[in-house]
Design an enzyme around this catalytic site. Structure first.
Site, PDB file in Angstrom:
ATOM      1  N   ASP A   1     -15.330  59.452  28.289  1.00 53.01           N
ATOM      2  CA  ASP A   1     -14.286  60.473  28.164  1.00 53.01           C
ATOM      3  C   ASP A   1     -14.060  60.736  26.681  1.00 53.01           C
ATOM      4  OD1 ASP A   1     -12.053  62.094  28.381  1.00 53.01           O
ATOM      5  OD2 ASP A   1     -11.104  60.862  29.924  1.00 53.01           O
TER       6      ASP A   1
ATOM      7  N   ARG B   1     -11.979  63.070  25.500  1.00 57.21           N
ATOM      8  CA  ARG B   1     -10.768  63.862  25.297  1.00 57.21           C
ATOM      9  C   ARG B   1      -9.740  63.191  24.384  1.00 57.21           C
ATOM     10  NH1 ARG B   1      -9.214  64.963  31.443  1.00 57.21           N
ATOM     11  NH2 ARG B   1     -10.142  62.891  31.591  1.00 57.21           N
TER      12      ARG B   1
END
Ligand SMILES: Nc1nc2c(ncn2[C@@H]2O[C@H](COP(=O)(O)OP(=O)(O)OP(=O)(O)O)[C@@H](O)[C@H]2O)c(=O)[nH]1
Length: 220
Positions: free
Chosen positions: A128, A130
């Site tokens: 991930d 983000r």
């Protein structure tokens, strides 16, 4: 790095009701995010129903069944509109931050048998990529200090709390499970610690408008 700024705002009528659409931009990179706001969110004592929704063009706009994103987006907007008050941050981090074309590359690896995490790693990315901290800055610019967060992702809650946004409640968002995304949801639960409740009693409703077997409310 300089902080994101609120740079534009307008009315946005939607099928879920009238929202304000608010545009945010980083002064140097010009990277953009948006928020949809409904009702009066200025009362800081009453937590605001809120969703941080990361961009998923395939799910949000193209009706993909490979993920739960589109279903979560419409359900969140509907729930906010039912309360008449809330915020949806549309967080421009397509493909968990790897971008649309790399997400398609990741899908190609998934077609060959990898799961959603293995595919990211095989492409040289983290599971991930983000950064949710910007969403805390957006809440702050909107004057929102307390939220009831619509999510199954513990990372979003943790990042908000660390950034000083009080998450008073996690509101689960288990929608849109179907035969194409069960493995994806399983991987998120097992490898990323998401709170996924499988819909074991799938009511595959008989809807003349839908080709796929998805638990859903029939169209009116
Ligand atoms: N790299 C990659 N990204 C994906 C895949 N499927 C969906 N996504 C992206 O995953 C993100 C999902 O966003 P969200 O639904 O906001 O986040 P979440 O982490 O699932 O958390 P909650 O929905 O809040 O529980 C979006 O950026 C999608 O574009 C995939 O197979 N690979």
């Amino acid at each position: 790095m300089s902080k994101i700024q609120l740079v534009a705002e307008a009315n946005l009528p939607t099928e879920f009701g009238l929202f304000r659409i608010v545009g945010f931009e980083f002064p140097q990179s010009k990277k953009e995010h948006i928020a949809l706001v409904m009702g009066d969110i200025s009362d800081a004592d009453t937590p605001v129903l809120a969703r941080i929704h990361s961009e998923c063009l395939t799910g949000d706009a193209l009706h993909s069944l490979k993920c739960d994103c589109g279903f979560q987006l419409s359900t969140a907007l509907r729930q906010i509109s039912e309360e008449g008050r809330g915020v949806l941050i549309y967080h421009r981090e397509e493909g968990r931050g790897i971008g649309l074309i790399n997400k398609i590359r990741a899908y190609a690896l998934q077609d060959q048998g990898m799961d959603t995490i293995e595919a990211n790693l095989a492409l040289g990315f983290a599971a991930d990529e983000r950064n949710f901290a910007v969403c805390a800055d957006i809440f702050e610019l909107l004057g929102v200090k307390q939220v009831r967060l619509l999510t199954n992702n513990p990372e979003k809650i943790e990042t908000m709390r660390q950034a000083g946004i009080n998450v008073t409640e996690r509101v689960p968002l288990n929608v849109g499970e179907n035969r194409y995304n069960t493995g994806y949801l399983d991987t998120k639960a097992k490898k990323m610690g998401h709170y996924i409740i499988h819909n074991n009693e799938k009511h595959f409703l008989d809807c003349p408008h839908c080709q796929a077997e998805i638990p859903h409310t029939p169209h009116k």
